[in-house]
Design a protein around this motif. Sequence first.
Motif, PDB file in Angstrom:
ATOM      1  N   VAL A  11       0.874  -1.174   0.000  1.00  0.00           N
ATOM      2  CA  VAL A  11       0.000   0.000   0.000  1.00  0.00           C
ATOM      3  C   VAL A  11       0.908   1.221   0.000  1.00  0.00           C
ATOM      4  CG1 VAL A  11      -1.855   1.234   1.189  1.00  0.00           C
ATOM      5  CG2 VAL A  11      -1.753  -1.270   1.297  1.00  0.00           C
ATOM      6  N   ASN A  13       0.656   4.298   0.898  1.00  0.00           N
ATOM      7  CA  ASN A  13       0.689   5.208   2.031  1.00  0.00           C
ATOM      8  C   ASN A  13      -0.328   4.729   3.062  1.00  0.00           C
ATOM      9  OD1 ASN A  13       0.855   7.521   3.735  1.00  0.00           O
ATOM     10  ND2 ASN A  13       1.337   8.816   1.974  1.00  0.00           N
ATOM     11  N   THR A  14      -0.035   4.967   4.324  1.00  0.00           N
ATOM     12  CA  THR A  14      -0.983   4.597   5.374  1.00  0.00           C
ATOM     13  C   THR A  14      -1.981   5.713   5.665  1.00  0.00           C
ATOM     14  OG1 THR A  14       0.519   5.392   7.100  1.00  0.00           O
ATOM     15  CG2 THR A  14       0.679   3.061   6.483  1.00  0.00           C
ATOM     16  N   THR A  15      -1.754   6.895   5.080  1.00  0.00           N
ATOM     17  CA  THR A  15      -2.592   8.061   5.351  1.00  0.00           C
ATOM     18  C   THR A  15      -3.231   8.555   4.069  1.00  0.00           C
ATOM     19  OG1 THR A  15      -1.190   8.734   7.210  1.00  0.00           O
ATOM     20  CG2 THR A  15      -2.623  10.408   6.256  1.00  0.00           C
ATOM     21  N   LEU A  40     -11.874   1.213   4.574  1.00  0.00           N
ATOM     22  CA  LEU A  40     -10.907   1.510   5.619  1.00  0.00           C
ATOM     23  C   LEU A  40     -11.691   1.538   6.923  1.00  0.00           C
ATOM     24  CD1 LEU A  40      -8.060   4.141   5.422  1.00  0.00           C
ATOM     25  CD2 LEU A  40      -9.220   3.566   7.555  1.00  0.00           C
ATOM     26  N   ASN A  69      -8.159  -1.245   9.697  1.00  0.00           N
ATOM     27  CA  ASN A  69      -7.649  -2.143   8.659  1.00  0.00           C
ATOM     28  C   ASN A  69      -8.215  -1.765   7.289  1.00  0.00           C
ATOM     29  OD1 ASN A  69      -6.360  -3.675  10.676  1.00  0.00           O
ATOM     30  ND2 ASN A  69      -8.192  -4.925  10.974  1.00  0.00           N
ATOM     31  N   GLY A  84      -3.555  -3.190   9.958  1.00  0.00           N
ATOM     32  CA  GLY A  84      -2.708  -2.015  10.139  1.00  0.00           C
ATOM     33  C   GLY A  84      -3.501  -0.800  10.569  1.00  0.00           C
ATOM     34  N   ASN A  85      -2.786   0.260  10.903  1.00  0.00           N
ATOM     35  CA  ASN A  85      -3.420   1.520  11.296  1.00  0.00           C
ATOM     36  C   ASN A  85      -3.449   2.461  10.095  1.00  0.00           C
ATOM     37  OD1 ASN A  85      -3.962   0.965  14.056  1.00  0.00           O
ATOM     38  ND2 ASN A  85      -1.818   1.312  14.549  1.00  0.00           N
ATOM     39  N   TYR A  86      -4.350   2.161   9.177  1.00  0.00           N
ATOM     40  CA  TYR A  86      -4.547   3.024   8.025  1.00  0.00           C
ATOM     41  C   TYR A  86      -5.556   4.116   8.402  1.00  0.00           C
ATOM     42  CZ  TYR A  86      -2.147  -0.657   5.500  1.00  0.00           C
ATOM     43  OH  TYR A  86      -1.197  -1.568   5.076  1.00  0.00           O
TER      44      TYR A  86
END
Length: 389
Positions: A11, A13-15, A40, A69, A84-86
């Motif tokens: 992925v 980016n997580t943000t 998300l 997630n 994850g912490n998306y």
Amino acid sequence: MTLQLPLVSGVSNTTLLPGSTITISGQYFNPALANNQVLLDTAVLSVISVTPTQLVVKGDNVSMSDMGNLTVKTGKDLVTVVQGNYGVYKYLTPKNNFPGPARFGATAVAIGGNIYFGLGKSQVTDYALADWWKYDPNADKWTQLASCPVASYIVNSFSIGTKAYVGMGSGLLFDNSFWCYDTSADTWKQIASFPGTYTIFPVCFSSDKYGYMIGGSQDTPNALTNTNDVWRYNPVTDSWQQTTSFPGLPRGQAMGFTLNNKGYVIGGAAQTGGSDPYIADAWSFDFATETWKQLSMPPQYVARSAGFAFSAQNKGYIGGGLVTDEGGYPYVYEYDPVADSWTLKEKVFAPIKLFSASVSVNGIGYIITGEAYFGWYYAGSQSFFQFKP
């Protein structure tokens, strides 16, 4: 064509910020755009392009921010969850961290299009801080200024004209002293001490002439006692005067903002003697007449204390805050003064929910440092967020 379970290898980016996209790489994505769904947490993202090995999504359609997630669906029973912490952000978006020490219980005022911020309790040393900073929103730049002569946290503060006023709070000294910061000279000067009983956790706001302290918790011989006293500071005469009392329940840790020549007091904690001390009410204070008016009853979840508050684009906003003895409330409510109504607006994930500093400049709210969960010792953060309705 037989479809296989989608595989996610990366992925980008997580943000996911407003106006941006993230790319999900992998295999076996459905070649038909409409047959791909990406969530998300519970927020449904918009899939804007697809190949068998790549999905591009954006989050501009979400109603409020969310975190959790990622879930990719490409057909019936074809679901892959990426742990994850998306995060997807709507109105409340992260900025680069504040460059000074992590803290909670700091203060901030807006003067001349800039934010003046500082003091607080250090996460590292657990001592009160005295540093003072300026943030220029146009340049997105922090500058360290002359430190306040007294280190303190949970201070009472307001601004009038080109000057900031800071006093009392907690630290090495528990007294009624007040200090004035001159933005043009980068200097501090002691002013008239507060003449009433030592008070923490009031709501502070200012008109173009005066600074006001409303309510709070007074240091009495046996315990902290909430009050509904209202005090007015006059910078011309350097004097304090008690004025029209707040008509609601005495309270501490309420939230307040100014909007259209009025100050607002929302919620707070009262000494009710019950298991739920948090108050769900709202009041306005007319600077011209110094009179109070009770507003429409907010939703029960506005019953909170120690949250952040500001006004932006002719609306008021309150967020975070304590709703139990430990937990921080993760939502922001919007107040419309024309309709006298409340609307759930946004969700908060960062450690800014409790004892953060908040202010608005040019129609944008800013929330600086604070905590995610209540902790009085070795707590705080460097988080810095903006809220753009």
